[in-house]
Write a protein that holds these residues in place. Structure first.
Motif: not given
Length: 398
Positions: A154-171
């Motif tokens: 999650g930290g890697f995704i936030e760092e590189n792709l942005g906050l909201k993409n954490v939820f989209f990728i998780t879904g």
């Protein structure tokens, strides 16, 4: 390949992916809540703890309810319901406009979730008896490893792709779990042979309720200890690395260090448990974990915290698998599925109260006290395990 082996492989993947998906949200919650308009540090800590923990509290409430339906319609439908529902709800979190909408969706996630519980029940009830302990231990490793590695991802995704993409990728991960379950899980289920008992009736049929109660309490304390730091670890890392621009990534790495260690150590501790007894592994792990929590309060850098979290993961890797093995041993075969549902509820309550406890202690007394109080709870649990589970099972096995 035997049916139970194929189901175990699919469930292992599904549980691992599901727990990565749900736990990788943790390190970005404080940042996301700040993004939603909350700027007071104490309010961020409290909202983070509540938003993270309320999901697990509702899981604890609804797990036995979904377990009741699983006894009526089968475990696979519950797996499909859970994975599909979580995919939709978590994906929707990327569109929220305020913290209350986020908390509402986290609550809904807790109501419809329960993939790990359904998998545990499926494997416990359909695996050959001589392989049940190993299978349950493997499944527990997927759950713990996924939960503790998720924050780093999650930290890697936030760092590189942005906050909201954490939820989209998780879904998206949840939808992958749904598809693999739909295609590959097979269940031998005869609805007419299933007798659905009430919770009181199940408890009356357990031969040693005191021993089982201590195992449930141990599951609760273990998860409380592991998750007491999760909601506020981002704040702690910010204090330790105030000049860093990679707070979310470092926070995820610090929390996930114990998950990586668990994956490495779990097979070895499983073999040790088979050789010397799971009660000895539980007692030793509780004592070592209680000691390791203390120096985490005095670290001066994020890297020191990561190292201690890694050592903690080595100590705790065998805890949940060993508890599951003992729950299986002391439970009547015809009640194993329902009893595992209650055991999972104890773990979910531990996650909820751990996250709430961590947030509240940090807000009122300071972050360092989270480690001291968690350590004390582990030592108390070790004393209780020694006086009940350890002594009783050692006498039986001698």
């Amino acid at each position: 390949m035997k049916l139970w082996k194929r189901n175990l492989i699919v469930c292992w993947f599904g549980v691992f992916v599901t727990n990565i998906g749900t736990s990788q949200i943790a390190p970005v919650l404080p940042l996301f809540i700040k993004h939603l308009g909350v700027h007071n540090t104490e309010m961020i800590e409290q909202f983070s703890g509540f938003a993270f923990g309320i999901n697990y509290m509702l899981l604890a409430i609804f797990s036995p309810i979904w377990g009741h339906f699983a006894d009526k319609v089968g475990r696979k439908p519950m797996l499909l319901r859970s994975s599909f529902g979580m995919a939709i709800v978590i994906f929707s979190m990327g569109f929220v406009q305020n913290v209350y909408q986020l908390i509402g969706l986290r609550m809904l996630q807790g109501v419809i979730a329960g993939y790990t519980t359904a998998c545990t029940t499926l494997i416990a009830t359909q695996t050959e008896k001589e392989h049940a302990g190993w299978a349950l231990g493997s499944l527990a490793t997927a759950s713990i490893g996924g939960s503790l590695l998720g924050p780093m991802i999650g930290g890697f995704i936030e760092e590189n792709l942005g906050l909201k993409n954490v939820f989209f990728i998780t879904g998206t991960l949840m939808m992958i779990a749904f598809i693999t379950t739909l295609l590959f899980v097979r269940e031998s289920f005869n609805r007419e042979e299933k007798l659905v008992l009430t919770a009181k009736e199940v408890w009356r049929l357990v031969p040693d309720t005191a021993l089982l109660g201590v195992l449930f309490l141990t599951s609760f304390i273990i998860t409380l200890a592991l998750y007491s730091i999760e909601p506020i670890i981002t704040v702690y890392v910010t204090h330790l690395s105030s000049s860093s621009k990679h707070v979310a990534l470092i926070s995820g790495m610090a929390f996930s260090a114990s998950g990586l260690a668990s994956i490495v150590a779990a097979p070895r501790l499983g073999k040790l448990s088979d050789r010397i007894g799971p009660q000895k592994v539980i007692l030793g792990a509780l004592l070592i974990a209680g000691i390791i929590f203390i120096p985490q309060a005095f670290v001066k850098s994020s890297w020191q915290l990561m190292c201690l979290r890694f050592v903690l993961g080595l100590a705790t890797a065998g805890l949940i698998p060993s508890v599951n093995i003992l729950v299986k041993r002391v439970s009547p075969d015809e009640l194993t599925g329902r009893i595992f549902g209650f055991s999972m509820s104890a773990q979910y309550i531990g996650v909820f109260l751990g996250s709430i406890l961590g947030g509240q202690i940090s807000a009122f007394w300071g972050i360092r006290y989270v480690f001291f109080i968690t350590s004390a709870l582990l030592f108390i649990n070790a004393v209780l395990v020694y006086s009940t589970v350890y002594k009783k099972l050692n006498k039986i096995m001698i």
